[in-house]
Enzyme design. Structure first.
Site, short mmCIF file in Angstrom:
data_model
loop_
_atom_site.label_atom_id
_atom_site.label_comp_id
_atom_site.label_asym_id
_atom_site.label_seq_id
_atom_site.Cartn_x
_atom_site.Cartn_y
_atom_site.Cartn_z
N GLN A 200 1.00 -1.18 -0.04
CA GLN A 200 -0.05 0.15 0.06
C GLN A 200 0.84 1.14 0.06
O GLN A 200 0.39 2.24 -0.54
CB GLN A 200 -0.86 0.11 1.16
CG GLN A 200 -2.10 -1.02 1.04
CD GLN A 200 -3.05 -0.73 0.08
OE1 GLN A 200 -3.02 0.19 -0.47
NE2 GLN A 200 -3.87 -1.75 -0.35
N ALA A 221 2.03 -5.46 -8.44
CA ALA A 221 1.82 -4.30 -9.57
C ALA A 221 0.55 -3.77 -9.76
O ALA A 221 0.62 -2.60 -10.05
CB ALA A 221 2.12 -5.11 -10.98
N HIS A 222 -0.66 -4.60 -9.50
CA HIS A 222 -1.93 -4.09 -9.58
C HIS A 222 -2.44 -2.88 -8.69
O HIS A 222 -3.16 -2.12 -9.13
CB HIS A 222 -2.96 -4.99 -9.63
CG HIS A 222 -3.14 -5.52 -8.47
ND1 HIS A 222 -4.53 -5.24 -7.57
CD2 HIS A 222 -2.90 -6.55 -7.64
CE1 HIS A 222 -4.68 -5.99 -6.55
NE2 HIS A 222 -3.67 -6.65 -6.33
N CYS A 349 -9.87 -8.61 0.16
CA CYS A 349 -9.49 -10.01 0.28
C CYS A 349 -10.35 -10.58 1.08
O CYS A 349 -10.33 -11.73 1.34
CB CYS A 349 -8.07 -10.15 0.54
SG CYS A 349 -6.79 -9.74 -0.83
#
Length: 401
Positions: A200, A221-222, A349
């Site tokens: 983060q 990456a995302h 998640c």
């Protein structure tokens, strides 16, 4: 195809994932060419023929770029993986087991000790539980009420059996930025290694693994506008490590499996862009964050989860977290979605779980209040107009009719 008009939708869930950025799309474009033309870059990076050598060169270009932007000393300290979850798993299990094995070879009584925090992502907490089942002693430090882990608190639980400390660089729910360099020094003071989940923080706060002095760090990456399904583990040279993915010997034996060359290229491009924009974006997003907190404070049913002073650099500039009295997170998310705003209740998640966030529990927030958690997170393409539109929709969401 989406069942909504993306052009009219205000996306405010950047902490879950960021839209693909232009730089990553351009970097990956050559890999999307079908057929024979794809051989120019689309070979297996472990093959010796020309297409393989071209893919290997592209992979190593990406690795060098990542090493520079993340502050690594050498490109081979960057181990490419499928994402930060794999990187966290590999760090916790691979480093702790290897470090414990080294200690055992020295002889004497020894129960390996791993220290983490109660506010980590499940990708850290789950492997910590597995280590515990294997006989490791695991300490989960509670943060203070604002979500910070103080170096003195870490020092108080460290002992000569400590082999690994893992503390996130910034919390994905409330945005607290941890004093990583000081925490790493405390760990090293007793001979323990130090890992940080920096997912983060990257692109939102300064990230430099060398300046931090950490032994390992996880990245995705995302979260910075790169493609999904690729990430990295920074593993400082000579750090004890037992690979978790074995069988092919790729990544110098530290992570087997054919590498995602296109993903690595997009990852490196996204990270380079995010790091280049970080200082400017932090100031811009911080102002939007403060605007959101001020606007939400006008509603009696809404309270800030943590105390974020205007202009604060102790919290991520792109995350706003509040508790809404009398409504549950799922209801809030769906009502905002129907009005064209994408927000969340916390970590993506665990978004399908009805249980209150473990992060909020660790901050001392009771279940009734935690059930009304709402996270608004912003990014590179979020505008002042988006924020004002969201604030204009709050009253209608709270008083639904």
């Amino acid at each position: 195809m989406p069942s909504f008009d993306a052009n009219d939708y205000v996306y405010l869930d950047w902490a879950a994932t960021a839209p693909l950025c232009e730089e990553a799309a351009r970097a990956m474009a050559p890999y999307q060419v079908p057929g024979r033309a794809n051989l120019a870059v689309g070979g297996n990076a472990n093959s010796l023929h020309a297409p393989g050598r071209a893919a290997f060169a592209a992979l190593e270009d990406a690795r060098r770029s990542l090493a520079r932007d993340l502050g690594a000393s050498r490109p081979d300290e960057i181990v490419l993986m499928s994402g930060a979850t794999e990187a966290d798993d590999a760090a916790l299990l691979g480093i702790a087991r290897a470090a414990a094995a080294e200690r055992r070879r020295r002889g004497g009584d020894f129960v390996p000790h791993v220290v983490t925090t109660a506010v980590e992502h499940d990708a850290v907490l789950a492997p910590a539980r597995r280590l515990e089942a294997e006989g490791f002693r695991v300490t989960r430090l509670a943060p203070n009420r604002q979500g910070f882990v103080e170096p003195a608190a870490l020092e108080a639980v460290l002992d000569e059996d400590a082999v690994l400390v893992s503390v996130q660089a910034a919390n994905s729910e409330v945005g607290s930025i941890q004093p990583i360099a000081a925490l790493a020094r405390a760990a090293h003071g007793v001979g323990a290694l130090f890992h940080t989940d920096a997912v983060q923080a990257l692109g939102k706060a300064p990230v430099d693994v060398g300046a931090w002095g950490v032994d390992a760090a996880s990245f995705s990456a995302h979260k910075v506008g790169g493609p999904k399904g690729v990430g990295a583990l920074y593993l400082r040279a000579r750090t004890p490590f037992e690979p978790q993915a074995i069988g092919g010997g790729q990544e110098s034996g530290r992570r087997s499996g054919t590498q995602n060359v296109a993903g690595a290229a997009g990852f490196a491009a996204a990270v380079h862009a995010a790091c280049g924009l970080q200082e400017r974006e932090a100031a811009r997003l911080g102002a939007l964050r403060d605007r959101l907190y001020a606007g939400l404070a006008a509603h009696d049913a809404v309270e800030a989860t943590v105390d974020v002073a205007p202009g604060s650099v102790e919290f991520l500039p792109n995350i706003v977290h509040v508790l809404v009295r009398g409504l549950e997170s799922e209801t809030l998310i769906l009502r905002f979605d129907l009005r064209g705003f994408g927000v969340s209740g916390g970590s993506a998640c665990s978004s399908h779980s009805l249980a209150p966030s473990h992060v909020l529990h660790a901050l001392g927030i009771d279940d009734d209040r935690a059930h009304g958690a709402l996270r608004i997170s912003m990014g590179r393409y979020t505008t002042e107009r988006d924020v004002d539109a969201f604030l204009g929709a709050v009253a209608g969401v709270l008083d639904w009719s």
